[in-house]
Design a protein around this motif. Sequence first.
Motif, PDB file in Angstrom:
ATOM      1  N   LEU A 173       0.914  -0.993  -0.088  1.00  0.00           N
ATOM      2  CA  LEU A 173       0.165   0.225  -0.059  1.00  0.00           C
ATOM      3  C   LEU A 173       0.761   1.077   0.045  1.00  0.00           C
ATOM      4  N   GLU A 174       0.382   2.217  -0.583  1.00  0.00           N
ATOM      5  CA  GLU A 174       0.960   3.683  -0.426  1.00  0.00           C
ATOM      6  C   GLU A 174       0.191   4.556  -0.064  1.00  0.00           C
ATOM      7  N   VAL A 175       0.429   5.418   1.052  1.00  0.00           N
ATOM      8  CA  VAL A 175      -0.625   6.219   1.584  1.00  0.00           C
ATOM      9  C   VAL A 175      -0.046   7.725   1.171  1.00  0.00           C
ATOM     10  N   ILE A 176      -1.095   8.393   0.930  1.00  0.00           N
ATOM     11  CA  ILE A 176      -0.725   9.853   0.594  1.00  0.00           C
ATOM     12  C   ILE A 176      -1.595  10.821   1.602  1.00  0.00           C
ATOM     13  N   PRO A 177      -0.823  10.970   2.740  1.00  0.00           N
ATOM     14  CA  PRO A 177      -1.862  11.832   3.992  1.00  0.00           C
ATOM     15  C   PRO A 177      -2.342  13.077   3.552  1.00  0.00           C
ATOM     16  N   SER A 178      -1.829  14.101   2.776  1.00  0.00           N
ATOM     17  CA  SER A 178      -2.114  15.181   2.361  1.00  0.00           C
ATOM     18  C   SER A 178      -3.523  15.115   1.839  1.00  0.00           C
ATOM     19  N   LYS A 179      -3.760  13.897   0.779  1.00  0.00           N
ATOM     20  CA  LYS A 179      -4.924  13.840   0.068  1.00  0.00           C
ATOM     21  C   LYS A 179      -5.902  12.886   0.401  1.00  0.00           C
ATOM     22  N   MET A 180      -5.521  12.097   1.728  1.00  0.00           N
ATOM     23  CA  MET A 180      -6.114  10.979   2.483  1.00  0.00           C
ATOM     24  C   MET A 180      -6.454  10.053   1.415  1.00  0.00           C
ATOM     25  N   ARG A 181      -5.426   9.357   0.652  1.00  0.00           N
ATOM     26  CA  ARG A 181      -5.632   8.642  -0.315  1.00  0.00           C
ATOM     27  C   ARG A 181      -4.574   7.356  -0.225  1.00  0.00           C
ATOM     28  N   ILE A 182      -5.284   6.394  -0.700  1.00  0.00           N
ATOM     29  CA  ILE A 182      -4.511   5.169  -0.596  1.00  0.00           C
ATOM     30  C   ILE A 182      -4.332   4.604  -1.672  1.00  0.00           C
ATOM     31  N   LEU A 183      -3.205   4.055  -2.257  1.00  0.00           N
ATOM     32  CA  LEU A 183      -2.730   3.466  -3.594  1.00  0.00           C
ATOM     33  C   LEU A 183      -2.787   1.969  -3.350  1.00  0.00           C
ATOM     34  N   VAL A 184      -3.415   1.027  -4.029  1.00  0.00           N
ATOM     35  CA  VAL A 184      -3.218  -0.388  -3.672  1.00  0.00           C
ATOM     36  C   VAL A 184      -2.085  -0.842  -5.041  1.00  0.00           C
ATOM     37  N   HIS A 185      -0.781  -0.993  -4.681  1.00  0.00           N
ATOM     38  CA  HIS A 185      -0.044  -1.466  -5.495  1.00  0.00           C
ATOM     39  C   HIS A 185      -0.028  -2.805  -6.144  1.00  0.00           C
ATOM     40  N   SER A 186      -0.254  -3.699  -5.199  1.00  0.00           N
ATOM     41  CA  SER A 186      -0.566  -5.133  -5.404  1.00  0.00           C
ATOM     42  C   SER A 186      -1.201  -5.770  -4.137  1.00  0.00           C
ATOM     43  N   LEU A 187      -1.517  -7.024  -4.330  1.00  0.00           N
ATOM     44  CA  LEU A 187      -2.104  -7.766  -3.288  1.00  0.00           C
ATOM     45  C   LEU A 187      -1.013  -8.333  -2.461  1.00  0.00           C
ATOM     46  N   PRO A 188      -1.098  -8.340  -1.243  1.00  0.00           N
ATOM     47  CA  PRO A 188       0.131  -9.159  -0.430  1.00  0.00           C
ATOM     48  C   PRO A 188       0.455 -10.378  -0.456  1.00  0.00           C
ATOM     49  N   SER A 189       1.637 -10.839  -0.289  1.00  0.00           N
ATOM     50  CA  SER A 189       2.172 -11.834  -0.439  1.00  0.00           C
ATOM     51  C   SER A 189       2.214 -12.468   1.087  1.00  0.00           C
ATOM     52  N   ARG A 190       2.403 -13.543   1.188  1.00  0.00           N
ATOM     53  CA  ARG A 190       2.406 -14.249   2.689  1.00  0.00           C
ATOM     54  C   ARG A 190       3.427 -13.481   3.382  1.00  0.00           C
ATOM     55  N   GLN A 191       4.719 -13.455   2.710  1.00  0.00           N
ATOM     56  CA  GLN A 191       5.688 -12.861   3.516  1.00  0.00           C
ATOM     57  C   GLN A 191       5.721 -11.519   3.954  1.00  0.00           C
ATOM     58  N   VAL A 192       4.792 -10.860   3.464  1.00  0.00           N
ATOM     59  CA  VAL A 192       4.474  -9.312   3.801  1.00  0.00           C
ATOM     60  C   VAL A 192       3.204  -9.178   4.875  1.00  0.00           C
ATOM     61  N   ILE A 193       2.550 -10.200   5.392  1.00  0.00           N
ATOM     62  CA  ILE A 193       1.522 -10.432   6.193  1.00  0.00           C
ATOM     63  C   ILE A 193       1.815 -10.656   7.534  1.00  0.00           C
ATOM     64  N   ASP A 194       1.945  -9.546   8.271  1.00  0.00           N
ATOM     65  CA  ASP A 194       2.304  -9.859   9.795  1.00  0.00           C
ATOM     66  C   ASP A 194       1.318 -10.281  10.775  1.00  0.00           C
ATOM     67  N   THR A 195       0.219 -10.590  10.285  1.00  0.00           N
ATOM     68  CA  THR A 195      -0.804 -11.311  11.124  1.00  0.00           C
ATOM     69  C   THR A 195      -0.277 -12.585  11.995  1.00  0.00           C
ATOM     70  N   PRO A 196      -0.274 -12.797  13.308  1.00  0.00           N
ATOM     71  CA  PRO A 196       0.400 -13.978  13.938  1.00  0.00           C
ATOM     72  C   PRO A 196      -0.906 -15.134  13.845  1.00  0.00           C
ATOM     73  N   VAL A 197      -0.792 -15.822  12.812  1.00  0.00           N
ATOM     74  CA  VAL A 197      -1.493 -16.662  12.436  1.00  0.00           C
ATOM     75  C   VAL A 197      -0.833 -18.039  11.934  1.00  0.00           C
ATOM     76  N   GLN A 198      -1.261 -19.082  12.500  1.00  0.00           N
ATOM     77  CA  GLN A 198      -0.573 -20.165  11.590  1.00  0.00           C
ATOM     78  C   GLN A 198      -1.674 -20.815  10.888  1.00  0.00           C
ATOM     79  N   GLU A 199      -1.685 -20.510   9.431  1.00  0.00           N
ATOM     80  CA  GLU A 199      -2.887 -20.798   8.594  1.00  0.00           C
ATOM     81  C   GLU A 199      -2.971 -22.239   8.524  1.00  0.00           C
ATOM     82  N   GLN A 200      -1.995 -23.102   8.553  1.00  0.00           N
ATOM     83  CA  GLN A 200      -1.805 -24.383   8.265  1.00  0.00           C
ATOM     84  C   GLN A 200      -2.789 -25.315   8.937  1.00  0.00           C
ATOM     85  N   LEU A 201      -2.710 -24.788  10.387  1.00  0.00           N
ATOM     86  CA  LEU A 201      -3.664 -25.262  11.410  1.00  0.00           C
ATOM     87  C   LEU A 201      -5.255 -25.106  10.771  1.00  0.00           C
ATOM     88  N   ILE A 202      -5.744 -23.724  10.355  1.00  0.00           N
ATOM     89  CA  ILE A 202      -6.765 -23.592   9.812  1.00  0.00           C
ATOM     90  C   ILE A 202      -7.351 -24.590   8.758  1.00  0.00           C
TER      91      ILE A 202
END
Length: 208
Positions: A173-202
């Motif tokens: 994501l890229e945030v432009i605070p002065s315009k309160m705008r969010i740019l979605v450059h891509s959807l995240p890969s698992r490596q950049v998702i910091d949610t503390p979840v062991q998805e294999q158990l799910i």
Amino acid sequence: MARYTGADCKRCRREKMKLFLKGSKCESPKCPIESRPYPPGEHGRGRAKESEYLLQKREKQKCARIYGVLEKQFRNYYEEANRKQGKTGENLLRILESRLDNVVYRAGFAKSRDMARQLVRHGHFLVNGKKVDIPSYRVSENDIIEVRRSSLELTPFVVARAEAGEKNVPAWLEVIPSKMRILVHSLPSRQVIDTPVQEQLIVELYSK
């Protein structure tokens, strides 16, 4: 729309960790898990009998609670993730991360996902120029999300602009605070998702 209306802090205590459901309160000494780091209820201090199923169930509950999703919707996300190519668990997290309320939270425009969900539901955001008031709306690569001009001076957004830069924004994501705008450059890969979840158990839980 069905939603959880109970005490958020009990959910953190049930998972024995901070899920950051209450925004700034979670960072303060007032956080209940600081003084009562055990599950709620009469038998909360007792030692629960560990089992494989219990670990899988708790991991699923933790993930659903972090993202604020109830069981039926979570199950639908899992089935969608299972139909996609790639690892089901990673697909599931990518789906959850792409929810509009999560993107608003990740960008620092809200203190918690609950707050982000409310802001979206009240119609304060545009996606590619069109008003979207559905928290579960899924963003796509190259989407542009911005606060409506008529909402820019509301307190939550004034605070968000003042505190811009204090929160780490994920690289996708890229945030432009002065315009309160969010740019979605891509959807995240698992490596950049910091949610503390062991998805294999799910995946193991739902695969039974």
